[in-house]
Design a protein around this motif. Structure first.
Motif, mmCIF file in Angstrom:
data_model
loop_
_atom_site.group_PDB
_atom_site.id
_atom_site.type_symbol
_atom_site.label_atom_id
_atom_site.label_comp_id
_atom_site.label_asym_id
_atom_site.label_seq_id
_atom_site.Cartn_x
_atom_site.Cartn_y
_atom_site.Cartn_z
ATOM 1 N N GLU A 7 0.692 -1.261 -0.030
ATOM 2 C CA GLU A 7 0.066 0.030 0.055
ATOM 3 C C GLU A 7 0.870 1.359 0.017
ATOM 4 N N ASP A 8 0.748 2.244 -0.817
ATOM 5 C CA ASP A 8 1.513 3.360 -1.210
ATOM 6 C C ASP A 8 1.167 4.625 -0.244
ATOM 7 N N GLU A 9 -0.115 4.467 0.521
ATOM 8 C CA GLU A 9 -0.518 5.512 1.118
ATOM 9 C C GLU A 9 -0.388 5.212 2.824
ATOM 10 N N LYS A 10 0.783 6.076 3.419
ATOM 11 C CA LYS A 10 1.182 5.593 4.559
ATOM 12 C C LYS A 10 0.156 5.400 5.589
ATOM 13 N N PRO A 11 -0.749 6.602 5.512
ATOM 14 C CA PRO A 11 -1.845 6.518 6.857
ATOM 15 C C PRO A 11 -2.686 5.466 6.603
ATOM 16 N N ALA A 12 -3.214 4.896 5.159
ATOM 17 C CA ALA A 12 -4.142 3.941 5.054
ATOM 18 C C ALA A 12 -3.416 2.637 5.177
ATOM 19 N N ALA A 13 -2.124 2.414 4.919
ATOM 20 C CA ALA A 13 -1.301 1.149 5.380
ATOM 21 C C ALA A 13 -1.283 1.026 6.811
ATOM 22 N N ARG A 14 -1.200 2.282 7.698
ATOM 23 C CA ARG A 14 -0.965 2.011 8.999
ATOM 24 C C ARG A 14 -2.454 1.587 9.696
ATOM 25 N N ARG A 15 -3.336 2.384 9.024
ATOM 26 C CA ARG A 15 -4.964 1.952 9.607
ATOM 27 C C ARG A 15 -5.159 0.664 9.207
ATOM 28 N N LEU A 16 -4.742 0.169 8.013
ATOM 29 C CA LEU A 16 -5.175 -1.169 7.786
ATOM 30 C C LEU A 16 -4.346 -2.350 8.632
ATOM 31 N N ILE A 17 -3.420 -1.907 8.750
ATOM 32 C CA ILE A 17 -2.360 -2.772 9.755
ATOM 33 C C ILE A 17 -3.178 -3.031 11.249
ATOM 34 N N GLN A 18 -3.612 -1.853 11.538
ATOM 35 C CA GLN A 18 -4.216 -1.762 12.816
ATOM 36 C C GLN A 18 -5.445 -2.563 13.035
ATOM 37 N N LEU A 19 -6.196 -2.447 11.943
ATOM 38 C CA LEU A 19 -7.598 -2.941 11.906
ATOM 39 C C LEU A 19 -7.305 -4.477 11.521
ATOM 40 N N ILE A 20 -6.127 -4.970 10.888
ATOM 41 C CA ILE A 20 -6.117 -6.408 10.789
ATOM 42 C C ILE A 20 -5.596 -7.022 12.095
ATOM 43 N N LYS A 21 -4.659 -6.355 12.924
ATOM 44 C CA LYS A 21 -4.407 -6.708 14.064
ATOM 45 C C LYS A 21 -5.444 -7.051 15.138
ATOM 46 N N GLU A 22 -6.421 -5.930 15.050
ATOM 47 C CA GLU A 22 -7.395 -6.035 16.293
ATOM 48 C C GLU A 22 -8.245 -7.222 16.010
ATOM 49 N N ARG A 23 -8.495 -7.716 14.405
ATOM 50 C CA ARG A 23 -9.290 -8.884 14.207
ATOM 51 C C ARG A 23 -8.493 -10.110 14.229
ATOM 52 N N MET A 24 -7.076 -9.936 13.993
ATOM 53 C CA MET A 24 -6.253 -11.394 14.068
ATOM 54 C C MET A 24 -4.817 -10.955 14.609
ATOM 55 N N PRO A 25 -5.333 -10.874 16.118
ATOM 56 C CA PRO A 25 -3.904 -10.672 16.967
ATOM 57 C C PRO A 25 -2.588 -11.751 16.788
ATOM 58 N N GLU A 26 -3.012 -12.789 16.301
ATOM 59 C CA GLU A 26 -2.095 -13.810 16.107
ATOM 60 C C GLU A 26 -1.225 -13.589 14.870
ATOM 61 N N ALA A 27 -1.792 -12.615 14.001
ATOM 62 C CA ALA A 27 -0.963 -12.348 12.762
ATOM 63 C C ALA A 27 0.272 -11.732 12.544
ATOM 64 N N GLU A 28 1.035 -11.956 11.955
ATOM 65 C CA GLU A 28 2.442 -11.376 11.621
ATOM 66 C C GLU A 28 2.612 -10.654 10.444
ATOM 67 N N ILE A 29 2.467 -9.224 10.590
ATOM 68 C CA ILE A 29 2.435 -8.585 9.371
ATOM 69 C C ILE A 29 3.989 -8.362 8.885
ATOM 70 N N TYR A 30 4.138 -9.041 7.849
ATOM 71 C CA TYR A 30 5.471 -9.024 7.163
ATOM 72 C C TYR A 30 6.264 -7.739 6.959
ATOM 73 N N ASP A 31 5.458 -7.074 6.275
ATOM 74 C CA ASP A 31 5.941 -5.500 5.707
ATOM 75 C C ASP A 31 4.814 -4.863 5.155
ATOM 76 N N SER A 32 5.449 -3.422 4.775
ATOM 77 C CA SER A 32 4.401 -2.531 4.051
ATOM 78 C C SER A 32 5.078 -2.003 3.085
ATOM 79 N N ILE A 33 4.739 -2.354 1.756
ATOM 80 C CA ILE A 33 5.470 -1.970 0.529
ATOM 81 C C ILE A 33 4.721 -0.924 -0.017
ATOM 82 N N ASP A 34 5.400 0.170 -0.653
ATOM 83 C CA ASP A 34 4.547 0.950 -1.325
ATOM 84 C C ASP A 34 4.966 1.052 -3.052
ATOM 85 N N THR A 35 5.647 0.303 -3.534
ATOM 86 C CA THR A 35 5.890 0.465 -5.040
ATOM 87 C C THR A 35 5.621 -0.887 -5.489
#
Length: 250
Positions: A7-35
């Motif tokens: 995701e290339d929009e940093k605020p959108a990426a941060r929000r998405l990662i937060q929402l994912i972690k709230e719903r899947m606390p066990e999830a490991e977020i590998y990375d946030s890539i923008d290109t």
């Protein structure tokens, strides 16, 4: 559960990662890539993620380019700002697309769908492209003109240029005949193919076939002579000069 976010929009990426972690606390977020470039490099050199969240418009291009450069076997949930009708069409094909800003309930539904066993996209990349990309723009092939009481058509290939004079718009044919038409130059600019016609300035739109001579002029401008045109002071501004040269040489 290992999840990759592209995701290339940093605020959108941060929000998405937060929402994912709230719903899947066990999830490991590998990375946030923008290109596209960074995504291809990451996918080539890292283990396959369990799930990828993928934006469509990235910083250096459309994310579909990733599929053309590297094999992606992980299931994908697209996040996109494209209109809701396209989103609904995708969902009918059993692939989840989240409209940005991501709705938490939609995200929950997408994750539940993933958990239920969906592992591979069921529609092709070509189908996705056809739904997202607008159809090719069509341009006029002829114009209606009035000659006295008669109405006739002038084919686009027979048009030399359009011009505006005293708030009236004229079409001039390659044979040198001129006709009044009921469009402004701004409207005409959208009606004719940019491969064939160029908006020279506020007064002229010319077909490439009508360009007789091009001269350098003072102040980094160009002077244009058009066939069968008495106006010898048609100038192209410095701002338009690069675009005009590219059009002329394409």
């Amino acid at each position: 559960m290992k999840i990759l976010v592209i995701e290339d929009e940093k605020p959108a990426a941060r929000r998405l990662i937060q929402l994912i972690k709230e719903r899947m606390p066990e999830a490991e977020i590998y990375d946030s890539i923008d290109t596209v470039t960074a995504a291809v490099r990451w996918l080539e050199s890292n283990p396959r993620p369990d799930l990828v969240f993928l934006d469509i418009q990235l910083a250096d291009g459309i994310s579909f380019e990733i599929f053309e450069k590297v094999k992606v076997t992980a299931p994908i949930i697209f996040c996109t700002a494209f209109d809701q009708y396209a989103i609904k069409a995708f969902k009918l094909n059993s692939i989840d697309y989240l409209l940005k800003p991501v709705d938490p309930e939609e995200l929950t539904n997408a994750l539940n769908k993933f958990k239920s066993g969906l592992r591979e996209p069921v529609i092709s990349l070509e189908h996705i492209r056809s739904l997202i990309q607008p159809p090719p723009k069509s341009f006029k092939t002829r114009f209606l003109v009035k000659i006295g009481e008669r109405i006739q058509t002038v084919d686009v290939q027979n048009i030399a240029f359009f011009y505006s004079e005293d708030k009236v718009t004229f079409l001039q044919s390659r044979a040198g005949k001129k006709y009044i038409i009921d469009y402004t130059l701004d409207e005409l600019e959208e009606m004719v193919s940019p491969d064939t016609f160029f908006r020279l300035n506020r007064k002229y739109i010319s077909a490439i076939s009508a360009i007789k001579d091009v001269f350098t002029y003072s102040n980094s401008r160009l002077k244009i002579h058009l066939e069968n045109c008495a106006d010898n002071d048609i100038l192209i501004s410095r701002e338009k000069m690069g675009a005009f040269k590219s059009w002329l040489g394409q």
